[in-house]
Design an enzyme around this catalytic site. Structure first.
Site, PDB file in Angstrom:
ATOM      1  N   ILE A 198       4.352   1.716   4.220  1.00 21.80           N
ATOM      2  CA  ILE A 198       3.484   2.815   3.809  1.00 21.80           C
ATOM      3  C   ILE A 198       3.413   3.887   4.896  1.00 21.80           C
ATOM      4  O   ILE A 198       3.293   3.567   6.091  1.00 21.80           O
ATOM      5  CB  ILE A 198       2.056   2.297   3.542  1.00 21.80           C
ATOM      6  CG1 ILE A 198       2.074   1.180   2.499  1.00 21.80           C
ATOM      7  CG2 ILE A 198       1.145   3.441   3.085  1.00 21.80           C
ATOM      8  CD1 ILE A 198       0.801   0.365   2.459  1.00 21.80           C
ATOM      9  N   CYS A 199       3.474   5.132   4.474  1.00 22.39           N
ATOM     10  CA  CYS A 199       3.258   6.249   5.395  1.00 22.39           C
ATOM     11  C   CYS A 199       1.867   6.813   5.122  1.00 22.39           C
ATOM     12  O   CYS A 199       1.658   7.540   4.153  1.00 22.39           O
ATOM     13  CB  CYS A 199       4.320   7.329   5.188  1.00 22.39           C
ATOM     14  SG  CYS A 199       4.159   8.722   6.319  1.00 22.39           S
ATOM     15  N   LEU A 200       0.904   6.436   5.950  1.00 19.26           N
ATOM     16  CA  LEU A 200      -0.489   6.876   5.794  1.00 19.26           C
ATOM     17  C   LEU A 200      -1.109   7.018   7.171  1.00 19.26           C
ATOM     18  O   LEU A 200      -1.061   6.078   7.982  1.00 19.26           O
ATOM     19  CB  LEU A 200      -1.273   5.857   4.952  1.00 19.26           C
ATOM     20  CG  LEU A 200      -2.736   6.203   4.650  1.00 19.26           C
ATOM     21  CD1 LEU A 200      -2.829   7.466   3.793  1.00 19.26           C
ATOM     22  CD2 LEU A 200      -3.426   5.038   3.948  1.00 19.26           C
ATOM     23  N   ASN A 212       5.531   8.128  -0.562  1.00 23.91           N
ATOM     24  CA  ASN A 212       5.002   7.670   0.730  1.00 23.91           C
ATOM     25  C   ASN A 212       5.029   6.158   0.897  1.00 23.91           C
ATOM     26  O   ASN A 212       4.428   5.630   1.838  1.00 23.91           O
ATOM     27  CB  ASN A 212       3.572   8.191   0.910  1.00 23.91           C
ATOM     28  CG  ASN A 212       3.489   9.696   0.776  1.00 23.91           C
ATOM     29  OD1 ASN A 212       2.960  10.204  -0.193  1.00 23.91           O
ATOM     30  ND2 ASN A 212       4.063  10.414   1.738  1.00 23.91           N
TER      31      ASN A 212
END
Length: 379
Positions: free
Chosen positions: A271-273, A263
């Site tokens: 960032i993938c959040l 991620n």
């Protein structure tokens, strides 16, 4: 004759109590008939309770007040508590004492005793309510919901998020059980099968934020790698840019320290959040962000990747992923685990004129197959 009269009085009293209980039930139903109650300002909502709901409960109450039991008075008390929870967009199982504190309202019993005499039953219940209120954790009073009451105005779409964070804290963001509950040893992280008692160690990991050039819009964050993960023992540096619209919009965060994670981009550190995108709420803080990133390191989401190559390795070859992530942590984040075999393969490529990091990326991408990595680099 006396017995007959006594029995008649007893029947009549039972009928009165029955109607009283029916009225409290009707008052509760009336609460749910109010449309968009959570869109009203809290001041308007509480006024509505006084004028539309309370009269249903209190009609004829003075005639039987002194005969009511603790359970009867508790039934009355729950009407106001339920109303406040609806207005605050809280779950019905959340503690009533927190609803009263968030709304800055007195207990319903206290309101009623302004016009009705004190009884043993009412005193008993009020003492119990006050004792429960005294048990509220001091941290609750430091939450955004308790400090900044802008969310109590009308049409506040984030009201439920702000009150939920005050009630549940960070726990509800990571627990599989989304209904209100007290954190316990049975709680499970919603992305894994591990119990949350393990992740208590994650929360205790060091986190730090400091200014860059005394500029409040540019910060540097640091998080420690969570225990029992490939990132354990590493320190990861983050770039944090705070927009002028913060806290209504999320900060922009990326990893400066290179990391191997599904991620997080191994190239840019992006960032993938969800909380850094559409799930952000004004009640969240930079501490929330850093704790969420630590949780992400402990439990990747490969089905929603930022780095497709890493995600593919994570799903197809867990052992190789862990070795690779541990190696990157050693090289870039000061982790404790050296991999001599990986170092040797990198040296073979650097001897051919390939830059060190470029060699590491190629080998990592091809599960440390030297032949395939070489072919890709020189094709």
């Amino acid at each position: 004759m006396a017995n007959i009269a006594a029995q008649r009085i007893k029947r009549e009293f039972k009928e009165v109590i029955k109607k009283f209980r029916e009225r409290t039930a009707e008052a509760t139903k009336a609460i749910y008939r109010i449309k968009n109650i959570a869109s009203l300002s809290l001041k308007t909502a509480t006024s509505l309770f006084d004028t539309a709901i309370s009269p249903i409960v209190t009609y004829g109450l003075d005639l039987i007040w002194e005969k009511l039991t603790v359970n009867d008075i508790e039934r009355i008390e729950k009407v106001k508590a339920r109303f406040l929870k609806c207005a605050l967009r809280m779950g019905k199982y959340a503690p009533s004492r927190l609803a009263y504190e968030l709304a800055k309202e007195t207990f319903y019993i206290e309101d009623l005793r302004l016009n009705l005499p004190s009884t043993g039953a009412s005193t008993n219940l009020l003492d119990r309510r006050r004792a429960k209120r005294a048990e509220i954790d001091i941290d609750f009073y430091g939450t955004t919901a308790m400090i900044d009451h802008n969310w109590t105005r009308e049409n506040q779409e984030q009201r439920h998020t702000i009150t939920r964070l005050a009630i549940h804290g960070f726990h509800h963001k990571i627990c599989r059980n989304k209904t209100f509950h007290t954190p316990n040893a049975e709680c499970v992280f919603h992305l894994t099968d591990k119990r949350l008692c393990y992740y208590v160690a994650v929360a205790k990991c060091a986190i730090k934020v400091e200014l860059v050039n005394d500029n409040y819009t540019e910060l540097k964050g640091e998080i420690a790698g969570p225990p029992e993960t490939p990132y354990e023992g590493g320190t990861f540096v983050l770039e944090i840019k705070v927009p002028e619209t913060y806290p209504f919009n999320p900060p922009k965060v990326r990893f400066i320290t290179k990391i191997w994670h599904p991620n997080i981009s191994s190239v840019t550190g992006a960032i993938c959040l969800d909380i850094l995108k559409d799930q952000w709420a004004a009640a969240m803080t930079l501490r929330t962000v850093l704790l969420s990133l630590q949780a992400l390191l402990a439990a990747a989401e490969p089905d929603d990747p930022q780095d497709a190559v890493v995600a593919k390795q994570f799903k197809e070859n867990q052992d190789m992923f862990r070795q690779t992530a541990r190696h990157w942590t050693f090289i870039y984040a000061g982790g404790p685990h050296k991999n001599s075999d990986f170092d040797l393969k990198i040296r073979r490529l650097t001897d051919m004129g390939i830059e060190d990091h470029q060699a590491r990326v190629a080998l990592s991408s091809y599960n440390w197959d030297l032949e395939r990595a070489t072919e890709q680099l020189f094709s």
